[in-house]
Design a protein around this motif. Structure first.
Motif, PDB file in Angstrom:
ATOM      1  N   ALA A  34       0.828  -1.208   0.000  1.00  0.00           N
ATOM      2  CA  ALA A  34       0.000   0.000   0.000  1.00  0.00           C
ATOM      3  C   ALA A  34       0.860   1.256   0.000  1.00  0.00           C
ATOM      4  O   ALA A  34       0.564   2.239  -0.685  1.00  0.00           O
ATOM      5  CB  ALA A  34      -0.941   0.001   1.204  1.00  0.00           C
ATOM      6  N   LEU A  88      -5.286   2.576  -4.936  1.00  0.00           N
ATOM      7  CA  LEU A  88      -5.772   1.835  -3.772  1.00  0.00           C
ATOM      8  C   LEU A  88      -6.631   2.700  -2.852  1.00  0.00           C
ATOM      9  O   LEU A  88      -7.192   2.198  -1.883  1.00  0.00           O
ATOM     10  CB  LEU A  88      -4.594   1.260  -2.977  1.00  0.00           C
ATOM     11  CG  LEU A  88      -3.798   0.172  -3.667  1.00  0.00           C
ATOM     12  CD1 LEU A  88      -2.598  -0.234  -2.812  1.00  0.00           C
ATOM     13  CD2 LEU A  88      -4.665  -1.030  -3.982  1.00  0.00           C
ATOM     14  N   THR A  95      -4.625  -4.142   6.622  1.00  0.00           N
ATOM     15  CA  THR A  95      -3.596  -4.838   5.862  1.00  0.00           C
ATOM     16  C   THR A  95      -3.283  -6.111   6.642  1.00  0.00           C
ATOM     17  O   THR A  95      -3.809  -6.320   7.731  1.00  0.00           O
ATOM     18  CB  THR A  95      -2.303  -4.004   5.718  1.00  0.00           C
ATOM     19  OG1 THR A  95      -1.642  -3.924   6.975  1.00  0.00           O
ATOM     20  CG2 THR A  95      -2.590  -2.608   5.184  1.00  0.00           C
ATOM     21  N   ALA A 155      -1.162   5.063   4.506  1.00  0.00           N
ATOM     22  CA  ALA A 155      -0.937   3.626   4.708  1.00  0.00           C
ATOM     23  C   ALA A 155      -0.069   3.322   5.912  1.00  0.00           C
ATOM     24  O   ALA A 155       0.608   2.320   5.932  1.00  0.00           O
ATOM     25  CB  ALA A 155      -0.308   3.036   3.457  1.00  0.00           C
TER      26      ALA A 155
END
Length: 93
Positions: A12, A27, A35, A56
């Motif tokens: 990510a 994304l 995740t 992320a």
């Protein structure tokens, strides 16, 4: 053997998530999602996630309810048809 899993934080991050907000990468969904990358264990366990802003590098307690982002690993040459657009999506053979 198992070509389906969850995205990890590194993937990510490299895709554009980074450590700051970004809504301009593929994304980005506008929603937070898990995740598969663990963060810490102990009294409260946490897992890395992609925050709703696209960053992320966040963590959530594992008792929070957010989405997931699956990853499919395809063999080379699997995408034979389509251009990847909304009107002409890729098709796997």
């Amino acid at each position: 053997k198992y070509p389906i899993g969850l995205i990890n934080t590194d993937e990510a991050y490299i895709a554009g998530g980074g450590s700051s907000s970004n809504n301009k990468y593929y994304l980005y969904t506008g929603n937070s999602y898990w995740t598969m990358s663990p963060d810490s264990y102990g009294y409260t366990s946490t897992v890395r996630d992609v925050y709703s802003s696209g960053r992320a590098n966040d963590t959530y307690n594992v008792d929070n309810s957010i989405g997931v982002r699956p990853v499919l690993n395809l063999q080379s040459g699997s995408l034979k048809l389509g251009s990847g657009t909304w009107d002409d999506p890729w098709r796997v053979e």
